[in-house]
Motif scaffolding. Structure first.
Motif, short mmCIF file in Angstrom:
data_model
loop_
_atom_site.label_atom_id
_atom_site.label_comp_id
_atom_site.label_asym_id
_atom_site.label_seq_id
_atom_site.Cartn_x
_atom_site.Cartn_y
_atom_site.Cartn_z
N HIS A 97 0.83 -1.20 0.00
CA HIS A 97 0.00 0.00 0.00
C HIS A 97 0.87 1.25 0.00
N PRO A 98 0.49 2.29 -0.76
CA PRO A 98 1.32 3.51 -0.81
C PRO A 98 1.31 4.32 0.49
N ASN A 99 0.31 4.14 1.32
CA ASN A 99 0.23 4.86 2.59
C ASN A 99 1.12 4.17 3.62
N SER A 100 2.04 4.93 4.21
CA SER A 100 2.98 4.32 5.17
C SER A 100 2.27 3.88 6.45
N LEU A 101 1.16 4.51 6.80
CA LEU A 101 0.42 4.08 8.00
C LEU A 101 -0.20 2.71 7.79
N ALA A 102 -0.64 2.42 6.58
CA ALA A 102 -1.19 1.10 6.28
C ALA A 102 -0.10 0.04 6.32
N ASN A 103 1.13 0.41 5.94
CA ASN A 103 2.24 -0.54 5.98
C ASN A 103 2.51 -1.01 7.40
N HIS A 104 2.36 -0.12 8.37
CA HIS A 104 2.61 -0.49 9.77
C HIS A 104 1.59 -1.49 10.30
N LEU A 105 0.41 -1.54 9.69
CA LEU A 105 -0.59 -2.51 10.12
C LEU A 105 -0.17 -3.94 9.79
N ALA A 106 0.68 -4.09 8.79
CA ALA A 106 1.10 -5.42 8.37
C ALA A 106 2.16 -6.01 9.30
N ILE A 107 2.78 -5.18 10.11
CA ILE A 107 3.81 -5.65 11.03
C ILE A 107 3.12 -6.21 12.26
N ALA A 108 3.38 -7.48 12.53
CA ALA A 108 2.79 -8.10 13.72
C ALA A 108 3.37 -7.44 14.96
N ASP A 109 2.49 -7.06 15.88
CA ASP A 109 2.96 -6.36 17.07
C ASP A 109 3.77 -7.28 17.96
N SER A 110 4.68 -6.66 18.67
CA SER A 110 5.57 -7.42 19.54
C SER A 110 4.81 -7.92 20.76
N PRO A 111 5.27 -9.01 21.38
CA PRO A 111 4.57 -9.57 22.53
C PRO A 111 4.56 -8.63 23.74
N ARG A 112 5.54 -7.75 23.84
CA ARG A 112 5.57 -6.88 25.02
C ARG A 112 4.48 -5.82 24.96
N ASN A 113 3.93 -5.55 23.78
CA ASN A 113 2.85 -4.58 23.66
C ASN A 113 1.48 -5.21 23.80
N ARG A 114 1.42 -6.52 23.93
CA ARG A 114 0.14 -7.23 24.02
C ARG A 114 -0.25 -7.41 25.47
N ARG A 115 -1.45 -6.96 25.81
CA ARG A 115 -1.94 -7.15 27.16
C ARG A 115 -3.00 -8.24 27.21
N LEU A 116 -3.62 -8.54 26.09
CA LEU A 116 -4.67 -9.55 26.06
C LEU A 116 -4.19 -10.77 25.29
N THR A 117 -4.72 -11.90 25.64
CA THR A 117 -4.37 -13.12 24.91
C THR A 117 -5.32 -13.34 23.75
N LYS A 118 -6.32 -12.48 23.61
CA LYS A 118 -7.29 -12.60 22.51
C LYS A 118 -6.56 -12.47 21.17
N GLY A 119 -6.95 -13.28 20.22
CA GLY A 119 -6.31 -13.26 18.92
C GLY A 119 -6.62 -12.00 18.15
N ARG A 120 -5.73 -11.66 17.25
CA ARG A 120 -5.91 -10.53 16.36
C ARG A 120 -5.74 -11.03 14.93
N PRO A 121 -6.28 -10.29 13.94
CA PRO A 121 -6.08 -10.74 12.56
C PRO A 121 -4.62 -10.86 12.16
N SER A 122 -3.75 -10.03 12.76
CA SER A 122 -2.34 -10.12 12.42
C SER A 122 -1.71 -11.44 12.91
N ASP A 123 -2.35 -12.07 13.88
CA ASP A 123 -1.85 -13.36 14.37
C ASP A 123 -1.97 -14.45 13.30
N LEU A 124 -2.92 -14.31 12.40
CA LEU A 124 -3.12 -15.33 11.38
C LEU A 124 -1.93 -15.41 10.44
N TYR A 125 -1.49 -14.27 9.91
CA TYR A 125 -0.37 -14.33 8.99
C TYR A 125 0.96 -14.37 9.70
#
Length: 193
Positions: free
Chosen positions: A162-190
Protein backbone atom coordinates in the motif's frame (compact mmCIF):
# COMPACT_ATOMS: atom_id res chain seq x y z
CA UNK A 1 -34.79 14.22 18.28
CA UNK A 2 -33.24 13.58 14.87
CA UNK A 3 -33.40 10.31 12.95
CA UNK A 4 -29.72 9.47 13.53
CA UNK A 5 -30.12 9.80 17.27
CA UNK A 6 -33.05 7.36 17.22
CA UNK A 7 -31.22 4.74 15.11
CA UNK A 8 -27.90 4.87 16.95
CA UNK A 9 -26.77 2.11 19.26
CA UNK A 10 -23.48 1.73 21.03
CA UNK A 11 -21.34 -1.32 21.68
CA UNK A 12 -18.28 -0.97 23.83
CA UNK A 13 -15.71 -3.64 23.06
CA UNK A 14 -14.44 -4.71 26.44
CA UNK A 15 -13.80 -7.74 28.57
CA UNK A 16 -15.00 -5.94 31.70
CA UNK A 17 -18.30 -7.04 33.13
CA UNK A 18 -19.47 -3.66 34.41
CA UNK A 19 -21.12 -1.15 32.09
CA UNK A 20 -19.25 1.75 30.57
CA UNK A 21 -20.30 5.37 31.01
CA UNK A 22 -23.10 6.48 28.69
CA UNK A 23 -22.31 8.13 25.37
CA UNK A 24 -24.38 11.14 24.33
CA UNK A 25 -25.22 12.52 20.91
CA UNK A 26 -26.81 15.99 21.00
CA UNK A 27 -27.46 15.52 24.74
CA UNK A 28 -29.36 12.29 24.10
CA UNK A 29 -28.07 9.05 25.63
CA UNK A 30 -27.24 6.42 23.05
CA UNK A 31 -28.43 3.02 24.30
CA UNK A 32 -25.88 0.27 24.81
CA UNK A 33 -26.33 -3.07 23.09
CA UNK A 34 -24.63 -6.43 23.45
CA UNK A 35 -24.40 -6.84 19.68
CA UNK A 36 -24.60 -4.59 16.64
CA UNK A 37 -24.74 -5.28 12.91
CA UNK A 38 -22.37 -3.16 10.87
CA UNK A 39 -21.71 -3.71 7.17
CA UNK A 40 -23.09 -7.23 7.37
CA UNK A 41 -20.85 -8.19 10.30
CA UNK A 42 -22.45 -9.01 13.66
CA UNK A 43 -20.12 -7.55 16.28
CA UNK A 44 -20.59 -8.57 19.89
CA UNK A 45 -18.97 -6.70 22.75
CA UNK A 46 -16.34 -9.38 23.40
CA UNK A 47 -15.61 -10.01 19.70
CA UNK A 48 -16.03 -13.76 20.01
CA UNK A 49 -17.77 -13.88 16.60
CA UNK A 50 -20.13 -16.59 17.86
CA UNK A 51 -23.30 -14.66 16.97
CA UNK A 52 -21.94 -13.69 13.55
CA UNK A 53 -21.12 -17.30 12.70
CA UNK A 54 -24.51 -18.55 13.95
CA UNK A 55 -26.40 -16.00 11.86
CA UNK A 56 -24.32 -16.69 8.77
CA UNK A 57 -24.93 -20.42 9.25
CA UNK A 58 -28.69 -19.81 9.28
CA UNK A 59 -28.32 -17.74 6.11
CA UNK A 60 -26.33 -20.56 4.49
CA UNK A 61 -28.99 -23.12 5.43
CA UNK A 62 -31.64 -20.97 3.76
CA UNK A 63 -29.55 -20.56 0.60
CA UNK A 64 -28.91 -24.31 0.40
CA UNK A 65 -32.61 -25.03 0.78
CA UNK A 66 -33.38 -22.72 -2.13
CA UNK A 67 -30.65 -24.33 -4.26
CA UNK A 68 -31.36 -27.95 -3.34
CA UNK A 69 -33.03 -28.57 -6.70
CA UNK A 70 -29.65 -27.78 -8.30
CA UNK A 71 -27.31 -29.32 -5.74
CA UNK A 72 -29.36 -32.28 -4.51
CA UNK A 73 -29.00 -35.99 -5.26
CA UNK A 74 -31.68 -36.05 -7.96
CA UNK A 75 -30.27 -33.07 -9.83
CA UNK A 76 -29.06 -33.68 -13.38
CA UNK A 77 -26.48 -30.87 -13.11
CA UNK A 78 -22.87 -32.02 -13.51
CA UNK A 79 -20.51 -32.08 -10.55
CA UNK A 80 -18.41 -29.30 -12.06
CA UNK A 81 -21.46 -27.05 -12.36
CA UNK A 82 -22.63 -27.91 -8.85
CA UNK A 83 -19.21 -26.95 -7.56
CA UNK A 84 -19.35 -23.72 -9.56
CA UNK A 85 -22.73 -22.90 -7.98
CA UNK A 86 -21.27 -23.55 -4.54
CA UNK A 87 -18.23 -21.36 -5.20
CA UNK A 88 -20.16 -18.47 -6.74
CA UNK A 89 -23.35 -18.34 -4.66
CA UNK A 90 -22.82 -20.07 -1.31
CA UNK A 91 -19.14 -19.60 -0.54
CA UNK A 92 -19.18 -15.75 -0.67
CA UNK A 93 -21.73 -15.75 2.17
CA UNK A 94 -19.29 -17.27 4.65
CA UNK A 95 -16.08 -15.78 3.26
CA UNK A 96 -17.27 -12.18 3.67
CA UNK A 97 -15.16 -10.56 6.38
CA UNK A 98 -13.02 -13.67 6.79
CA UNK A 99 -9.97 -11.56 7.71
CA UNK A 100 -11.85 -10.40 10.81
CA UNK A 101 -13.80 -13.43 12.04
CA UNK A 102 -10.97 -15.81 11.11
CA UNK A 103 -9.56 -15.39 14.62
CA UNK A 104 -12.65 -16.98 16.16
CA UNK A 105 -12.33 -20.05 18.34
CA UNK A 106 -11.85 -23.41 16.65
CA UNK A 107 -15.28 -24.55 17.83
CA UNK A 108 -16.87 -21.61 16.01
CA UNK A 109 -14.85 -22.21 12.85
CA UNK A 110 -15.90 -25.85 12.91
CA UNK A 111 -19.50 -24.71 12.34
CA UNK A 112 -18.56 -23.52 8.86
CA UNK A 113 -16.33 -26.56 8.25
CA UNK A 114 -19.19 -28.95 9.03
CA UNK A 115 -21.43 -26.99 6.68
CA UNK A 116 -18.89 -27.14 3.86
CA UNK A 117 -18.35 -30.87 4.43
CA UNK A 118 -22.08 -31.50 4.19
CA UNK A 119 -22.54 -29.47 0.99
CA UNK A 120 -19.51 -30.99 -0.76
CA UNK A 121 -20.68 -34.48 0.19
CA UNK A 122 -24.08 -33.59 -1.28
CA UNK A 123 -22.48 -32.19 -4.47
CA UNK A 124 -20.53 -35.41 -5.03
CA UNK A 125 -23.32 -37.66 -3.76
CA UNK A 126 -20.56 -39.38 -1.81
CA UNK A 127 -21.28 -42.51 0.24
CA UNK A 128 -20.77 -42.51 4.00
CA UNK A 129 -17.41 -44.29 3.94
CA UNK A 130 -15.64 -41.60 1.86
CA UNK A 131 -13.77 -39.25 4.20
CA UNK A 132 -14.14 -35.49 4.15
CA UNK A 133 -10.41 -35.13 3.51
CA UNK A 134 -10.75 -37.31 0.41
CA UNK A 135 -13.69 -35.22 -0.83
CA UNK A 136 -11.73 -31.99 -0.36
CA UNK A 137 -8.74 -33.49 -2.14
CA UNK A 138 -10.82 -34.83 -5.06
CA UNK A 139 -12.62 -31.52 -5.56
CA UNK A 140 -9.44 -29.50 -4.99
CA UNK A 141 -11.24 -27.49 -2.28
CA UNK A 142 -9.47 -25.92 0.66
CA UNK A 143 -10.68 -26.25 4.22
CA UNK A 144 -12.00 -23.31 6.21
CA UNK A 145 -8.69 -22.86 8.03
CA UNK A 146 -6.78 -22.87 4.73
CA UNK A 147 -9.19 -20.26 3.33
CA UNK A 148 -8.64 -18.07 6.39
CA UNK A 149 -4.86 -18.28 6.11
CA UNK A 150 -4.93 -17.56 2.36
CA UNK A 151 -7.23 -14.55 2.77
CA UNK A 152 -5.12 -13.24 5.63
CA UNK A 153 -1.95 -13.56 3.57
CA UNK A 154 -3.56 -11.74 0.62
CA UNK A 155 -4.67 -8.95 2.95
CA UNK A 156 -1.17 -8.68 4.41
CA UNK A 157 0.30 -8.45 0.90
CA UNK A 158 -2.07 -5.60 0.05
CA UNK A 159 -1.07 -3.79 3.26
CA UNK A 160 2.64 -4.18 2.59
CA UNK A 161 2.37 -2.84 -0.97
CA UNK A 162 0.00 0.00 0.00
CA UNK A 163 1.32 3.51 -0.81
CA UNK A 164 0.23 4.86 2.59
CA UNK A 165 2.98 4.32 5.17
CA UNK A 166 0.42 4.08 8.00
CA UNK A 167 -1.19 1.10 6.28
CA UNK A 168 2.24 -0.54 5.98
CA UNK A 169 2.61 -0.49 9.77
CA UNK A 170 -0.59 -2.51 10.12
CA UNK A 171 1.10 -5.42 8.37
CA UNK A 172 3.81 -5.65 11.03
CA UNK A 173 2.79 -8.10 13.72
CA UNK A 174 2.96 -6.36 17.07
CA UNK A 175 5.57 -7.42 19.54
CA UNK A 176 4.57 -9.57 22.53
CA UNK A 177 5.57 -6.88 25.02
CA UNK A 178 2.85 -4.58 23.66
CA UNK A 179 0.14 -7.23 24.02
CA UNK A 180 -1.94 -7.15 27.16
CA UNK A 181 -4.67 -9.55 26.06
CA UNK A 182 -4.37 -13.12 24.91
CA UNK A 183 -7.29 -12.60 22.51
CA UNK A 184 -6.31 -13.26 18.92
CA UNK A 185 -5.91 -10.53 16.36
CA UNK A 186 -6.08 -10.74 12.56
CA UNK A 187 -2.34 -10.12 12.42
CA UNK A 188 -1.85 -13.36 14.37
CA UNK A 189 -3.12 -15.33 11.38
CA UNK A 190 -0.37 -14.33 8.99
CA UNK A 191 2.20 -14.24 11.78
CA UNK A 192 1.64 -17.99 12.14
CA UNK A 193 2.45 -18.69 8.47
Amino acid sequence: MRANEQKSVQVTFTLKRNTCPPVKLNDVNIPQAEEVKYLGMHLDKRLTWRNHIKKKRLQLNLKCRHLYWLLGKKSKVTTENKLLIYKSIIKPVWTYGIQMWGIAAKSNLDIFQRFQNRVLRQVLNAPWYVTNEQIHRDLNMSTIREEILAASERYRGRLISHPNSLANHLAIADSPRNRRLTKGRPSDLYASL
